[in-house]
Enzyme design. Structure first.
Site, short mmCIF file in Angstrom:
data_model
loop_
_atom_site.label_atom_id
_atom_site.label_comp_id
_atom_site.label_asym_id
_atom_site.label_seq_id
_atom_site.Cartn_x
_atom_site.Cartn_y
_atom_site.Cartn_z
N THR A 218 0.83 -1.21 0.00
CA THR A 218 0.00 0.00 0.00
C THR A 218 0.86 1.26 0.00
OG1 THR A 218 -1.84 -1.04 1.14
CG2 THR A 218 -1.56 1.29 1.54
N GLY A 248 -10.30 -3.13 2.91
CA GLY A 248 -9.31 -3.04 3.98
C GLY A 248 -9.43 -1.77 4.79
N ASP A 249 -8.37 -1.45 5.51
CA ASP A 249 -8.38 -0.29 6.40
C ASP A 249 -8.13 1.02 5.66
OD1 ASP A 249 -5.77 -1.42 5.92
OD2 ASP A 249 -4.99 0.08 7.30
N THR A 269 -0.22 1.14 6.81
CA THR A 269 -0.06 0.00 5.92
C THR A 269 0.13 -1.25 6.76
OG1 THR A 269 1.37 -1.12 4.31
CG2 THR A 269 2.42 0.53 5.70
N GLY A 270 -0.49 -2.33 6.34
CA GLY A 270 -0.37 -3.56 7.11
C GLY A 270 -1.60 -4.42 6.93
N1 ASP Z 1 -3.62 -2.26 4.64
C1 ASP Z 1 -3.88 -2.80 3.34
C2 ASP Z 1 -5.14 -3.62 3.41
O1 ASP Z 1 -5.33 -4.36 4.34
C3 ASP Z 1 -2.78 -3.66 2.83
C4 ASP Z 1 -1.44 -2.98 2.78
O2 ASP Z 1 -1.11 -2.19 3.65
O3 ASP Z 1 -0.69 -3.25 1.83
O4 ASP Z 1 -5.91 -3.57 2.47
#
Ligand code: ASP
Length: 354
Positions: A218, A248-249, A269-270
């Site tokens: 992300t 997602g978040d 991100t996560g």
């Molecule tokens: N946070 C993002 C999600 O869960 C993924 C990412 O950070 O790459 O959609």
């Protein structure tokens, strides 16, 4: 006449007392956290990542230098990373279980607390622009799916065929994740075996769904402009092998994206499911607002303690109105960088880079 004179005086006073933040303008970016180690990297790949991150920093910062707003700077920086196939946003987004690219993005403005988000879109070349259009051109905060794609088209944003987002590397990653999933399903009597329960009782069952070497690519940006206004933006393809319609978040205000001039701007991100349940970005802001914690302490408390206890892997970039920066992450690495008004700029990837 007297009245007009009074208004004129008020405006004059306002201009005179408005604080100038020109010496504080700052821009911070991330390009995702995860299992990013020197062992997994080639020199060529590393150079390519650093180049795009530097370009994103420069493009965003030049907007701030020219007197642009933090929202415009965030847009400029994120678009560079969305257009690069290296990151999991825009071109290069990861694939869903069905083999599609469904993109999420959000923006928030710290002065007005206005926000805009798009979720599960498939034809907008730069989803961050879609999110900004929702914030600026609609009475809504979040639009999803077909309607959101339609809205972006009506707003004159650049529309592409869904195949534009395809990259071979991401498609292969989906195949790998599916194979792994099959192996795990075949080798575990049932899902429960894979379920891990953390100290706080949080169930870490998502292990099963999203197995792709745990890379979260992300992209995000937080910025402070010369008017003293903060903004935060995040854009993503989500997580490899996600189920249809999974969001997602990143586009959820308060979870992956948040900005408030009185506290901070945050982009995360996560592993999104954990970030949503922990309302990560708003929690950092709240720790500053209600407990008076510094930006660094608040960000550390959430990312390095709460999330770790709950099994949530990832990181954040955060910025306050004084130009203080925090970039904690509890994963092996996080693509990240900052540029400050004193000209200091740095791009980092690994844990040991300070
Ligand atoms: N946070 C993002 C999600 O869960 C993924 C990412 O950070 O790459 O959609």
């Amino acid at each position: 006449m007297k009245f007009i004179y009074l208004i004129f005086l008020c405006l004059l006073a306002q201009a005179a007392f408005a604080q100038d933040y020109s010496d504080k303008i700052t821009l911070v970016i991330h390009g995702g956290a995860g299992t990013i180690t020197r062992v997994n990297m080639t020199p060529e790949k590393e150079t390519a990542y650093r180049e795009v991150l530097n370009t994103a920093l420069r493009n965003g910062y030049s907007v701030l230098q020219k007197g642009g707003t933090s929202v415009q700077a965030v847009e400029a920086a994120i678009m560079v990373m969305e257009d690069s196939p290296l990151f999991n946003a825009g071109k290069g987004a990861v694939f869903t279980n069905e083999g599609k690219n469904e993109l999420d993005a959000a923006i928030m403005e710290g002065k007005t607390l206005k926000a805009g988000a798009m979720a599960g879109v498939t034809t907008i070349k730069n989803p961050i622009r879609g999110a900004i259009a929702v914030m600026e051109k609609s009475p809504h905060v979040m639009m999803a799916g077909k309607g959101a794609d339609q809205f972006a088209k009506e707003q004159g944003l650049q529309i592409v065929d869904p195949s534009y987002f395809y990259t071979e590397a991401r498609f292969k990653a989906l195949q790998k994740a599916k194979e792994q999933e099959k192996i795990e399903l075949d080798h575990s009597e049932n899902k429960k075996e894979i379920k891990k329960v953390s100290k706080t009782g949080y169930v870490e069952e998502e292990e099963l769904i999203f197995t792709e070497g745990k890379k979260f690519g992300t992209v995000g940006c937080v910025a402070l402009d010369k008017f003293g206004n903060l903004a935060a933006g995040t854009s993503t393809g989500g997580m490899t092998n996600k189920k249809y319609g999974r969001i997602g978040d990143a586009p959820i205000i308060g979870a992956g994206t948040y900005a408030n001039n009185t506290t901070c701007a945050v982009s995360a991100t996560g592993h999104g499911e954990f970030f949503i349940r922990s309302v990560v970005a708003y929690d950092i802001s709240s720790l500053m607002e209600y407990k008076g914690l510094s930006l660094q302490d608040a960000a550390n408390a959430v990312v390095m303690k709460k999330l770790v206890e709950r099994g949530g892997e990832g990181g954040v970039i955060a910025l306050d109105r004084n130009g203080n920066i925090a970039m904690p992450f509890n994963s092996e690495g996080m693509y990240r960088g900052f540029i400050k008004s004193d000209g200091k700029s740095q791009v980092m990837i690994y844990k040991d880079e300070k």
